[in-house]
Design an enzyme around this catalytic site. Structure first.
Site, mmCIF file in Angstrom:
data_model
loop_
_atom_site.group_PDB
_atom_site.id
_atom_site.type_symbol
_atom_site.label_atom_id
_atom_site.label_comp_id
_atom_site.label_asym_id
_atom_site.label_seq_id
_atom_site.Cartn_x
_atom_site.Cartn_y
_atom_site.Cartn_z
ATOM 1 N N CYS A 61 -0.951 -10.003 15.154
ATOM 2 C CA CYS A 61 -1.241 -10.704 16.409
ATOM 3 C C CYS A 61 -1.282 -9.857 18.194
ATOM 4 O O CYS A 61 -2.181 -9.442 18.499
ATOM 5 C CB CYS A 61 -0.118 -11.742 16.080
ATOM 6 S SG CYS A 61 -0.981 -13.514 17.725
ATOM 7 N N HIS A 166 -1.428 -14.204 11.678
ATOM 8 C CA HIS A 166 -0.081 -14.115 11.217
ATOM 9 C C HIS A 166 0.437 -13.772 10.203
ATOM 10 O O HIS A 166 0.282 -15.165 9.017
ATOM 11 C CB HIS A 166 0.998 -15.369 12.123
ATOM 12 C CG HIS A 166 1.256 -14.570 13.262
ATOM 13 N ND1 HIS A 166 2.542 -13.803 13.763
ATOM 14 C CD2 HIS A 166 0.248 -15.477 14.024
ATOM 15 C CE1 HIS A 166 1.873 -13.907 15.059
ATOM 16 N NE2 HIS A 166 1.248 -14.882 15.245
ATOM 17 N N GLU A 168 1.608 -12.932 8.063
ATOM 18 C CA GLU A 168 3.370 -12.917 7.160
ATOM 19 C C GLU A 168 3.450 -14.121 6.989
ATOM 20 O O GLU A 168 4.906 -14.809 6.283
ATOM 21 C CB GLU A 168 4.276 -12.490 8.416
ATOM 22 C CG GLU A 168 4.507 -13.420 9.712
ATOM 23 C CD GLU A 168 3.413 -12.722 11.084
ATOM 24 O OE1 GLU A 168 2.154 -12.584 10.468
ATOM 25 O OE2 GLU A 168 3.606 -13.361 12.156
#
Ligand code: MN
Length: 192
Positions: A61, A166, A168
């Site tokens: 990002c 993202h 994650e």
């Protein structure tokens, strides 16, 4: 900063606030959001030192945006107001563990080797800025249907992998997103 990078086996650049436009030679437009020049300067220096020392980078990002600026690229301060093309929803209202817009992965790229290709790769999206001009040593690896850049990597090495989304928040339910982290760990182990 030089001391910090000596301690790093790899550099993971996370998301965060907007990048201050002065770092790519622009004045701020009204849509420019919160930024912190001290954070920007630190991360720009870290990226430049990591590249110099060949420390592997994984950027997510804002991490992708600041990394691109550190290497000479530019940005859209606000994709909706600064691009002619109609913009998709890149600041999603859905939970972040759910992908909302698709990406097209560049055939032959390292990213394709990591997450594969095809028409059904959905990623989450939490940004109103984006990469505009890609830095000279980087190349495009993923793009959204509206033309917004969603991924870049180093041209002639595996030093840098960067994505605009993202992973994650997605790796627990999506093995392609997990593969991005496995790839980063592999590059770090190779560097040691
Ligand atoms: Mn997006």
């Amino acid at each position: 900063m030089a001391t910090y990078i000596e301690l790093c086996d790899g550099l993971l650049l996370p998301g965060g606030p907007d990048v201050a436009p002065k770092f790519y030679g622009e004045e701020p437009i009204p849509q420019q959001g919160d930024s912190d020049a001290l954070l920007d300067e630190s991360e720009i220096k870290l990226v430049q030192l990591a590249v110099e020392k060949q420390v592997p980078i994984f950027a997510l990002c804002r991490g992708m945006q600041i990394m691109n600026v550190a290497l000479g690229g530019t940005m859209y301060q606000d994709i909706e107001s600064q691009r002619d093309k109609k913009t998709l929803q890149h600041y999603q209202k859905a939970p972040m563990d759910q992908g909302t817009h698709r990406i097209a992965v560049t055939p032959g790229s390292r990213l394709e080797k990591i997450i594969g290709g095809g028409d059904d790769i959905y990623v989450n999206s939490h940004h109103h800025q984006a990469v505009k001009a890609i830095a000279p040593q980087l190349q495009l690896t993923a793009i959204a249907r509206d033309g917004v850049i969603e991924g870049v990597e180093t041209k002639d090495s595996d030093l840098i992998t960067a994505v605009q989304w993202h992973p994650e928040f997605m790796w627990q339910n999506d093995e392609r997103m997990r593969a991005l982290f496995t790839d980063f760990i592999g590059r770090v182990e190779k560097h040691q």
